[in-house]
Design a protein around this motif. Structure first.
Motif, PDB file in Angstrom:
ATOM      1  N   LYS A  41     162.012  -5.100  25.468  1.00 33.39           N
ATOM      2  CA  LYS A  41     163.391  -5.594  25.415  1.00 33.39           C
ATOM      3  C   LYS A  41     164.317  -4.538  24.817  1.00 33.39           C
ATOM      4  O   LYS A  41     165.455  -4.379  25.236  1.00 33.39           O
ATOM      5  CB  LYS A  41     163.437  -6.886  24.604  1.00 33.39           C
ATOM      6  CG  LYS A  41     162.808  -8.051  25.352  1.00 33.39           C
ATOM      7  CD  LYS A  41     162.898  -9.353  24.599  1.00 33.39           C
ATOM      8  CE  LYS A  41     162.357 -10.478  25.477  1.00 33.39           C
ATOM      9  NZ  LYS A  41     162.385 -11.779  24.818  1.00 33.39           N
ATOM     10  N   LEU A  72     160.563  -6.669  32.364  1.00 39.79           N
ATOM     11  CA  LEU A  72     159.784  -6.873  31.140  1.00 39.79           C
ATOM     12  C   LEU A  72     158.306  -6.987  31.469  1.00 39.79           C
ATOM     13  O   LEU A  72     157.454  -6.413  30.793  1.00 39.79           O
ATOM     14  CB  LEU A  72     160.258  -8.126  30.410  1.00 39.79           C
ATOM     15  CG  LEU A  72     161.693  -8.101  29.890  1.00 39.79           C
ATOM     16  CD1 LEU A  72     162.002  -9.373  29.117  1.00 39.79           C
ATOM     17  CD2 LEU A  72     161.927  -6.905  28.995  1.00 39.79           C
ATOM     18  N   LEU A 119     153.108 -12.324  28.752  1.00 43.37           N
ATOM     19  CA  LEU A 119     153.815 -11.292  29.515  1.00 43.37           C
ATOM     20  C   LEU A 119     155.150 -10.911  28.887  1.00 43.37           C
ATOM     21  O   LEU A 119     155.991 -10.274  29.508  1.00 43.37           O
ATOM     22  CB  LEU A 119     154.037 -11.751  30.959  1.00 43.37           C
ATOM     23  CG  LEU A 119     152.773 -11.879  31.785  1.00 43.37           C
ATOM     24  CD1 LEU A 119     153.073 -12.480  33.132  1.00 43.37           C
ATOM     25  CD2 LEU A 119     152.111 -10.530  31.948  1.00 43.37           C
ATOM     26  N   ASN A 120     155.381 -11.342  27.641  1.00 44.25           N
ATOM     27  CA  ASN A 120     156.534 -10.828  26.910  1.00 44.25           C
ATOM     28  C   ASN A 120     157.882 -11.416  27.341  1.00 44.25           C
ATOM     29  O   ASN A 120     158.923 -10.901  26.988  1.00 44.25           O
ATOM     30  CB  ASN A 120     156.588  -9.300  27.053  1.00 44.25           C
ATOM     31  CG  ASN A 120     157.312  -8.639  25.906  1.00 44.25           C
ATOM     32  OD1 ASN A 120     157.541  -9.271  24.881  1.00 44.25           O
ATOM     33  ND2 ASN A 120     157.674  -7.388  26.082  1.00 44.25           N
ATOM     34  N   VAL A 121     157.888 -12.473  28.149  1.00 43.19           N
ATOM     35  CA  VAL A 121     159.193 -13.017  28.542  1.00 43.19           C
ATOM     36  C   VAL A 121     159.504 -14.339  27.851  1.00 43.19           C
ATOM     37  O   VAL A 121     160.639 -14.789  27.856  1.00 43.19           O
ATOM     38  CB  VAL A 121     159.339 -13.184  30.073  1.00 43.19           C
ATOM     39  CG1 VAL A 121     159.373 -11.845  30.749  1.00 43.19           C
ATOM     40  CG2 VAL A 121     158.259 -14.051  30.654  1.00 43.19           C
ATOM     41  N   VAL A 122     158.502 -14.961  27.254  1.00 44.73           N
ATOM     42  CA  VAL A 122     158.737 -16.190  26.488  1.00 44.73           C
ATOM     43  C   VAL A 122     158.272 -15.923  25.060  1.00 44.73           C
ATOM     44  O   VAL A 122     157.227 -15.315  24.853  1.00 44.73           O
ATOM     45  CB  VAL A 122     157.948 -17.377  27.099  1.00 44.73           C
ATOM     46  CG1 VAL A 122     158.125 -18.632  26.257  1.00 44.73           C
ATOM     47  CG2 VAL A 122     158.394 -17.640  28.526  1.00 44.73           C
ATOM     48  N   ASN A 123     159.070 -16.342  24.093  1.00 40.79           N
ATOM     49  CA  ASN A 123     158.682 -16.135  22.696  1.00 40.79           C
ATOM     50  C   ASN A 123     157.753 -17.244  22.242  1.00 40.79           C
ATOM     51  O   ASN A 123     158.015 -18.410  22.492  1.00 40.79           O
ATOM     52  CB  ASN A 123     159.921 -16.126  21.801  1.00 40.79           C
ATOM     53  CG  ASN A 123     160.849 -14.980  22.135  1.00 40.79           C
ATOM     54  OD1 ASN A 123     160.415 -13.856  22.315  1.00 40.79           O
ATOM     55  ND2 ASN A 123     162.129 -15.273  22.249  1.00 40.79           N
ATOM     56  N   LYS A 133     166.294 -10.844  22.648  1.00 44.76           N
ATOM     57  CA  LYS A 133     165.036 -11.037  21.946  1.00 44.76           C
ATOM     58  C   LYS A 133     164.769 -12.517  21.703  1.00 44.76           C
ATOM     59  O   LYS A 133     163.642 -12.993  21.802  1.00 44.76           O
ATOM     60  CB  LYS A 133     165.090 -10.287  20.617  1.00 44.76           C
ATOM     61  CG  LYS A 133     163.725  -9.918  20.083  1.00 44.76           C
ATOM     62  CD  LYS A 133     163.830  -9.043  18.864  1.00 44.76           C
ATOM     63  CE  LYS A 133     162.469  -8.869  18.232  1.00 44.76           C
ATOM     64  NZ  LYS A 133     162.541  -8.144  16.982  1.00 44.76           N
ATOM     65  N   LYS A 134     165.830 -13.233  21.400  1.00 50.74           N
ATOM     66  CA  LYS A 134     165.691 -14.639  21.027  1.00 50.74           C
ATOM     67  C   LYS A 134     165.450 -15.522  22.248  1.00 50.74           C
ATOM     68  O   LYS A 134     164.768 -16.546  22.161  1.00 50.74           O
ATOM     69  CB  LYS A 134     166.981 -15.072  20.319  1.00 50.74           C
ATOM     70  CG  LYS A 134     166.861 -16.392  19.583  1.00 50.74           C
ATOM     71  CD  LYS A 134     168.111 -16.658  18.757  1.00 50.74           C
ATOM     72  CE  LYS A 134     168.369 -18.135  18.625  1.00 50.74           C
ATOM     73  NZ  LYS A 134     169.143 -18.698  19.734  1.00 50.74           N
ATOM     74  N   ARG A 135     165.985 -15.097  23.378  1.00 53.32           N
ATOM     75  CA  ARG A 135     165.933 -15.968  24.558  1.00 53.32           C
ATOM     76  C   ARG A 135     164.571 -16.010  25.229  1.00 53.32           C
ATOM     77  O   ARG A 135     163.866 -15.019  25.292  1.00 53.32           O
ATOM     78  CB  ARG A 135     166.940 -15.479  25.594  1.00 53.32           C
ATOM     79  CG  ARG A 135     168.289 -16.073  25.410  1.00 53.32           C
ATOM     80  CD  ARG A 135     169.120 -15.784  26.644  1.00 53.32           C
ATOM     81  NE  ARG A 135     170.503 -16.091  26.363  1.00 53.32           N
ATOM     82  CZ  ARG A 135     171.522 -15.389  26.846  1.00 53.32           C
ATOM     83  NH1 ARG A 135     171.285 -14.364  27.618  1.00 53.32           N
ATOM     84  NH2 ARG A 135     172.746 -15.748  26.565  1.00 53.32           N
ATOM     85  N   ASP A 136     164.222 -17.184  25.760  1.00 60.74           N
ATOM     86  CA  ASP A 136     163.077 -17.298  26.658  1.00 60.74           C
ATOM     87  C   ASP A 136     163.606 -17.119  28.067  1.00 60.74           C
ATOM     88  O   ASP A 136     164.608 -17.708  28.428  1.00 60.74           O
ATOM     89  CB  ASP A 136     162.426 -18.677  26.540  1.00 60.74           C
ATOM     90  CG  ASP A 136     161.762 -18.853  25.186  1.00 60.74           C
ATOM     91  OD1 ASP A 136     161.247 -17.861  24.665  1.00 60.74           O
ATOM     92  OD2 ASP A 136     161.773 -19.980  24.667  1.00 60.74           O
ATOM     93  N   LEU A 137     162.918 -16.301  28.842  1.00 57.44           N
ATOM     94  CA  LEU A 137     163.462 -16.049  30.192  1.00 57.44           C
ATOM     95  C   LEU A 137     162.807 -16.940  31.234  1.00 57.44           C
ATOM     96  O   LEU A 137     161.669 -17.318  31.090  1.00 57.44           O
ATOM     97  CB  LEU A 137     163.247 -14.589  30.556  1.00 57.44           C
ATOM     98  CG  LEU A 137     163.995 -13.635  29.638  1.00 57.44           C
ATOM     99  CD1 LEU A 137     163.483 -12.226  29.824  1.00 57.44           C
ATOM    100  CD2 LEU A 137     165.464 -13.683  29.955  1.00 57.44           C
ATOM    101  N   LYS A 185     163.415 -10.276  34.042  1.00 52.33           N
ATOM    102  CA  LYS A 185     162.073 -10.817  33.805  1.00 52.33           C
ATOM    103  C   LYS A 185     161.014  -9.868  34.376  1.00 52.33           C
ATOM    104  O   LYS A 185     160.040  -9.529  33.707  1.00 52.33           O
ATOM    105  CB  LYS A 185     162.006 -12.165  34.530  1.00 52.33           C
ATOM    106  CG  LYS A 185     160.990 -13.110  34.009  1.00 52.33           C
ATOM    107  CD  LYS A 185     161.233 -14.476  34.661  1.00 52.33           C
ATOM    108  CE  LYS A 185     160.144 -15.446  34.326  1.00 52.33           C
ATOM    109  NZ  LYS A 185     160.441 -16.785  34.876  1.00 52.33           N
TER     110      LYS A 185
END
Lengths: 300, 281
Positions: free
Chosen positions: B102, B96, A51-55, B277-281, B93
């Motif tokens: 982003k 997205l 879902l694009n929120v965790v890399n 971009k780098k962060r995990d939400l 969150k």
């Protein structure tokens, strides 16, 4: 069959924690999938990645055979993860209007969806005045706004009272009945068993099983046996019988798991001939819960 | 672009706190006109501030943009909270997941920043035109259109300052702490300035050397864009001349300053995006 989502060797590490470990599976159109796993097994992380929120750390995933970029694909997806997140100062309708603007769709369906989740009467109340159950229902309405190709639900009944749980499950069942593809993450097995056609079982980020629910629960079944006395003799007799894989004692009941088809008549006959009279004999199929526990305990 | 701006306006227009702050901001901008009303008339002492030349073209462009930029802190609060609240409400969150990328998210905030700066600039322009034509001694078109670069500098200044607020909002994720962070940054720059003055105190051109370093820092460069207008006023100059002080300061907008500030704006927006971009939400 049309593949909606495909995961290939997906991997995610948070420092030393390996949250998702080399996970691969496909989601086909029209099925209802359950992702099963204990708390902290990587279910939400997996959903967060797609879902694009965790890399992701490594691996790949693609929506609709890679025809769309992730954020474009998400406009065709309805998703609820963990807690419902909305703007507390906006009303239900205002919040849904914003979702429509983000997804780039007309706001004409808001009324209909609010009616589906039974929130139409409270449509002009601010989100912060809602109870948890109402917030969760609004989240479902929001996920349904675009008539999604796939609905992704992460622990949708978490923290709700029995009434709320029942309402949400009913809504999910209705949606599934319409033919919408659903991906449901949960640690509540009866929930998955009741609505899902397929399951993916993960534990500590590793996939243990993926396939249909029927196949997972399809084994040769088990016997529950009880005697008034001489339980040891019963167990030793059972372990000699061909077709019985293992025996164990649970609440004074002996559970015998089978590895080939055995009828209750056969077993009763065998035991009676050897001088054991049963007070209780039931042949059962294992529940998803038992299968799940068997699977998740195998490794540990 | 309009879609992204529209999304952001939707978020702002239902937020009462933001609406009140924006209202106060524009009331304060209008209140520049109230300076015109400052009038002492006590017996032989007659003093009317508007008649002292502060509203003379082209000086009014300098004076009004400088005064107006003092009020930018009200909009800063709106900017910081619109960013940080996305984190505390976890709506970032949700945005997205709903299909905003982003990049689009950062762009929607940046467009809002530009819109705020643009509307402020237009507003100050209108207030100044009205005040100027009411009180200025010169209203020839060529004089009125002189020094309009102050308006451009004002626009760049606000954009940079709000971009800084946006970045701090993303970095710190909490409105109150982000505003605190901006204050700490400001103190940091002030302390560095003090340290540099102390370091170069034995050299003859101390303040020039300090400025040659300080001009590259974000807040310092932002405040350098429009220099204080008071010592430029002829009334003050006359007094200073009598005392014997030399006031040959250059008050114009320096291209280098503009370049530095635009550079910082680009960096702040880029870092905001990189962080997100780098962060995990």
């Amino acid at each position: 069959m049309e593949t909606i989502l495909s995961l290939k060797n997906l991997d995610k590490r948070f420092g030393t924690i390996h949250a998702v470990n080399n996970l691969s599976f496909d989601i086909q159109k029209g099925n209802v999938y359950g992702i099963l796993g204990p708390n902290g097994s990587g279910k939400s992380t997996t959903l967060g990645i797609i879902l694009n929120v965790v890399n992701k750390s490594s691996g790949n995933f693609s929506w609709f055979n890679g025809k769309l970029s992730t954020h474009e694909a998400l406009k065709k997806v309805g998703a609820i993860i963990e807690r419902p997140n909305f703007y507390p100062y906006m009303t239900a309708v205002q919040n849904l209007e914003l979702v429509c603007k983000i997804k780039g769709i007309k706001s004409s369906k808001i009324e209909e969806k609010l009616k589906t989740v039974n929130l139409f009467k409270r449509r002009d109340s601010k989100f912060r005045t809602y109870s948890l159950g109402m917030k969760q229902r609004l989240a479902i309405a929001s996920a349904l706004l675009n008539d999604p190709e796939i609905l992704i639900l992460d622990e949708p009944t978490n923290g709700l009272d029995p009434q709320g749980i029942h309402e949400i499950r009913q809504i999910i069942k209705d949606i599934a009945a319409n033919g919408t593809t659903i991906l449901l993450a949960s640690h509540l097995l009866d929930e998955v068993e009741k609505v899902c056609t397929h399951v993916v079982v993960i534990r500590e980020g590793v996939k243990l099983y993926s396939g249909s629910v029927d196949e997972m629960t399809a084994s040769h079944g088990l016997f529950e046996l009880k005697v008034e006395s001489n339980q040891d003799k019963l167990i030793s007799l059972l372990s000699k019988f061909e077709g019985i894989l293992s025996t164990k004692i649970e609440n004074e009941t002996v559970i015998a798991t089978l590895n080939k088809p055995v009828s209750a008549v056969e077993i009763n006959n065998y035991l009676f001939k050897n001088g054991v009279v049963l007070s209780h004999l039931v042949k059962r199929k294992p529940s998803l819960e038992q299968q799940f526990l068997t699977l998740t305990n195998k490794i540990s | 672009m309009l879609r992204l701006l529209n999304i952001e306006i939707h978020k702002l227009k239902y937020n009462r706190a933001s609406k009140i702050l924006i209202l106060i901001y524009f009331l304060l901008l209008t209140s520049i006109a109230l300076i015109a009303a400052i009038k002492f008339d006590v017996g032989p002492v007659k003093f009317h501030l508007a008649e002292q030349g502060i509203f003379n073209f082209p000086y009014i462009w300098h004076f009004n943009t400088f005064i107006a930029s003092i009020f930018k802190f009200f909009l800063l609060l709106v900017i910081v909270s619109m960013m940080a609240n996305e984190y505390s409400n976890k709506t970032l969150k949700q945005n997205l997941i709903d299909g905003l990328s982003k990049k689009e998210f950062i762009l929607s905030k940046f467009y809002t920043v530009i819109a705020f700066a643009l509307v402020s600039t237009i507003f100050v322009f209108l207030v100044s035109i009205i005040l100027g034509y009411s009180y200025s001694d010169f209203t020839e078109f060529s004089i009125v259109t002189t020094d309009l670069e102050y308006l451009f500098a004002f626009f760049i200044k606000l954009t940079a300052f709000f971009s800084f607020g946006l970045f701090m909002g993303i970095l710190v994720k909490r409105s109150a702490f982000a505003v605190g962070g901006i204050l700490i940054w400001f103190f940091g720059e002030s302390m560095l300035k003090g340290y540099l003055f102390w370091q170069f105190k034995d050299l003859e051109n101390t303040s020039e050397r300090v400025n040659s370093i300080m001009q590259f820092l974000p807040l310092e460069s932002i405040s350098n864009l429009i220099k204080e207008p008071f010592t430029r006023l002829s009334a003050v100059k006359t007094v200073a001349k009598q005392v014997g002080e030399n006031l040959s300061k250059d008050f114009s907008v320096q291209p280098l300053d503009l370049l530095i500030v635009m550079g910082w704006t680009a960096l702040f927006i880029y870092f905001s995006y990189a962080l997100l971009k780098k962060r995990d939400l």
